[in-house]
Scaffold this motif. Structure first.
Motif, PDB file in Angstrom:
ATOM      1  N   THR A   1      22.966  47.166  47.499  1.00 48.45           N
ATOM      2  CA  THR A   1      22.166  46.650  46.224  1.00 48.45           C
ATOM      3  C   THR A   1      20.878  47.352  45.776  1.00 48.45           C
ATOM      4  O   THR A   1      21.234  47.265  44.442  1.00 48.45           O
ATOM      5  CB  THR A   1      22.077  45.476  47.390  1.00 48.45           C
TER       6      THR A   1
ATOM      7  N   THR B   1      24.611  39.534  51.222  1.00 49.77           N
ATOM      8  CA  THR B   1      23.372  39.351  49.950  1.00 49.77           C
ATOM      9  C   THR B   1      22.872  38.147  50.015  1.00 49.77           C
ATOM     10  O   THR B   1      21.932  38.083  50.059  1.00 49.77           O
ATOM     11  CB  THR B   1      24.391  38.838  48.354  1.00 49.77           C
TER      12      THR B   1
ATOM     13  N   ILE C   1      29.379  41.041  45.708  1.00 49.90           N
ATOM     14  CA  ILE C   1      28.106  41.298  45.734  1.00 49.90           C
ATOM     15  C   ILE C   1      26.858  40.142  44.475  1.00 49.90           C
ATOM     16  O   ILE C   1      26.111  39.813  44.317  1.00 49.90           O
ATOM     17  CB  ILE C   1      27.479  42.866  46.468  1.00 49.90           C
TER      18      ILE C   1
END
Lengths: 150, 143
Positions: free
Chosen positions: B39, B98, A128
């Motif tokens: 996130t 992502t 990420i």
């Protein structure tokens, strides 16, 4: 009230994931292994979740007063089918097929304290961060070239 | 490795996942996507943005304990791959969700339920690449 409600919603999700088998990589990989030790259970997870969400959203989203704790519904607004969406999703599938954990399956499984879950999550966080760095570097490059052109 | 076919348990789990998704929309007006929640927790827009995500994640992590209370055991987790593969897979999942802005929960459940074109395409794409990957790992490389 707000945070207690949200905690309970997380608990319902975590219990659902735990019962469903989505946090068991052996079961997830077997769902996709039609040519081998196929276990079709996960179609029932997807089916159950989709039917409830499909009907529930149609009851909730028309509320004129919006959600209970917020002013309005915050739905995703992007509509474009771009290379980033398709490439990213394709990549996600490769990782899911290799490891057998997806984010929704792995997050509740932290609660089992299993070291494999933590290892997967740490590696996923690494991915990420790298992806976010690439995205923001690209956006900066785009901004710079726009500034130069202007 | 064989796993037991569990249609009733899996459907019950799915219904609870759906219920949680609907309740999050009803209370906060938000989509229940594990990727977005995580996130956003790493880079929250504000303190209250951080707090609701933390409360939700804390609830999720308590899920296995609720499973233990109900069924007398922790949810089964068998990892049929080596640690290096688990790490490589995890890293690729992180990149993919992502760039793709979502995963099984965000696109596969919430987005599909909204009939979002992006989520339908994303879900079909990752279902196909997961199946191909499993086939290659198990039957081409793994033998």
């Amino acid at each position: 009230m707000r945070y207690l409600s949200i905690y309970i919603i997380g608990l319902i999700f975590g219990l659902g994931i735990s019962l469903s088998g989505m946090s068991n990589p052996a079961k997830v990989i077997n769902f996709f292994d039609i040519a081998g030790t196929w276990d079709p259970s996960l179609i029932f997870v997807m089916g159950g979740a989709l039917i409830v969400t499909f009907i529930g959203y149609r009851l909730v989203l028309p509320r004129p007063s919006g959600p209970i704790f917020e002013g309005k519904f915050a739905l995703p607004t992007a509509t474009k089918l771009d290379a980033r969406l398709i490439g990213g999703s394709a990549l996600f599938g490769v990782g899911w097929g290799i490891a057998g954990f997806c984010p929704g399956g792995a997050l509740p499984a932290i609660g089992t304290g299993r070291i494999e879950v933590l290892a997967f999550i740490v590696a996923m966080l690494g991915g990420i961060f790298v992806a976010r760095a690439i995205i923001s570097a690209r956006q900066n490059a785009q901004l710079n070239s726009n500034v130069k052109r202007a | 490795m064989e796993t037991e076919f569990t249609p009733l348990l899996s459907a019950t789990g799915g219904i609870l996942i759906g219920l949680a998704s609907v309740l999050l929309m009803l209370t906060l007006g938000r989509v229940m996507g594990a990727t977005g929640i995580l996130t956003g927790l790493l880079a929250p827009a504000s303190r209250s943005d951080f707090s609701w995500r933390a409360a939700l994640l804390l609830g999720m992590i308590t899920g296995p304990a609720a499973h233990l209370l109900l069924r007398g055991e922790m949810p089964e987790i068998s990892v049929p791959v080596s640690l290096p593969l688990l790490l490589v897979g995890g890293f690729i999942v992180g990149l993919g969700v992502t760039f793709g802005s979502g995963c099984t929960s965000g696109h596969g459940v919430c987005g599909m339920a909204r009939l979002s074109k992006r989520s339908i395409v994303a879900t079909l794409t990752f279902m196909v690449t997961t199946a191909i990957t499993v086939f290659v790992m198990r039957h081409v490389i793994g033998g």
